[in-house]
Write a protein that holds these residues in place. Structure first.
Motif, short mmCIF file in Angstrom:
data_model
loop_
_atom_site.label_atom_id
_atom_site.label_comp_id
_atom_site.label_asym_id
_atom_site.label_seq_id
_atom_site.Cartn_x
_atom_site.Cartn_y
_atom_site.Cartn_z
N GLN A 160 -7.33 -1.92 0.03
CA GLN A 160 -6.12 -1.66 -0.75
C GLN A 160 -5.86 -2.79 -1.75
O GLN A 160 -5.43 -2.54 -2.88
N ALA A 161 -6.14 -4.03 -1.34
CA ALA A 161 -5.95 -5.17 -2.23
C ALA A 161 -6.89 -5.08 -3.43
O ALA A 161 -6.50 -5.38 -4.56
N LYS A 162 -8.13 -4.67 -3.18
CA LYS A 162 -9.07 -4.49 -4.29
C LYS A 162 -8.57 -3.41 -5.25
O LYS A 162 -8.68 -3.57 -6.47
N GLY A 163 -8.01 -2.34 -4.70
CA GLY A 163 -7.45 -1.29 -5.55
C GLY A 163 -6.30 -1.81 -6.39
O GLY A 163 -6.21 -1.53 -7.59
N ALA A 164 -5.42 -2.57 -5.75
CA ALA A 164 -4.28 -3.14 -6.48
C ALA A 164 -4.76 -4.09 -7.57
O ALA A 164 -4.25 -4.07 -8.69
#
Length: 131
Positions: free
Chosen positions: A41-45
């Motif tokens: 999710q952090a990579k997506g953000a």
């Protein structure tokens, strides 16, 4: 009623039910899954340019890794060296995620995710009754 709010409430109740019914072995699996999910999710953000959300998610991933470190139990193993190596690996992961957060570097997130996947795959192979 807001459908997204209802979904979040359901997920919260459902996750609490899963946790209360889970074996210690399964709880560790759930922590590892949660850490991997937060990293993804952090990579997506980060790819969306949502830096505050990326920071929040990486902080949660670091907290989960801290929980895994706290769960290491020296009293339940004769192999103190292996336990120390795992503790050192978790510490390394936390440091690297902090660096990824500061540098906005998705490659560091991938590195830590690969390490955690390796640990998780070994953990998944351990039968719960052998713990």
């Amino acid at each position: 009623m807001n459908p997204m709010r209802a979904l979040r409430q359901y997920q919260k109740v459902n996750s609490h039910a899963q946790i209360s019914e889970a074996s210690p072995h399964r709880l560790i699996q759930m922590l590892m899954e949660g850490g991997l999910e937060r990293m993804a999710q952090a990579k997506g953000a980060l790819s969306r340019g949502d830096i505050p959300q990326k920071a929040l998610l990486l902080t949660k991933a670091v907290d989960i890794i801290g929980g895994l470190r706290q769960g290491l139990d020296a009293d339940k193993t004769d192999d103190k060296a292996a336990l120390q190596q795992l503790d050192d690996l978790y510490e390394y992961m936390a440091v690297r995620l902090t660096q990824a957060n500061i540098k906005n570097d998705p490659e560091i997130i991938d590195e830590v995710a690969r390490l955690l996947i390796t640990v998780k795959s070994g953990w998944d192979e351990i039968a719960p009754q052998s713990i």
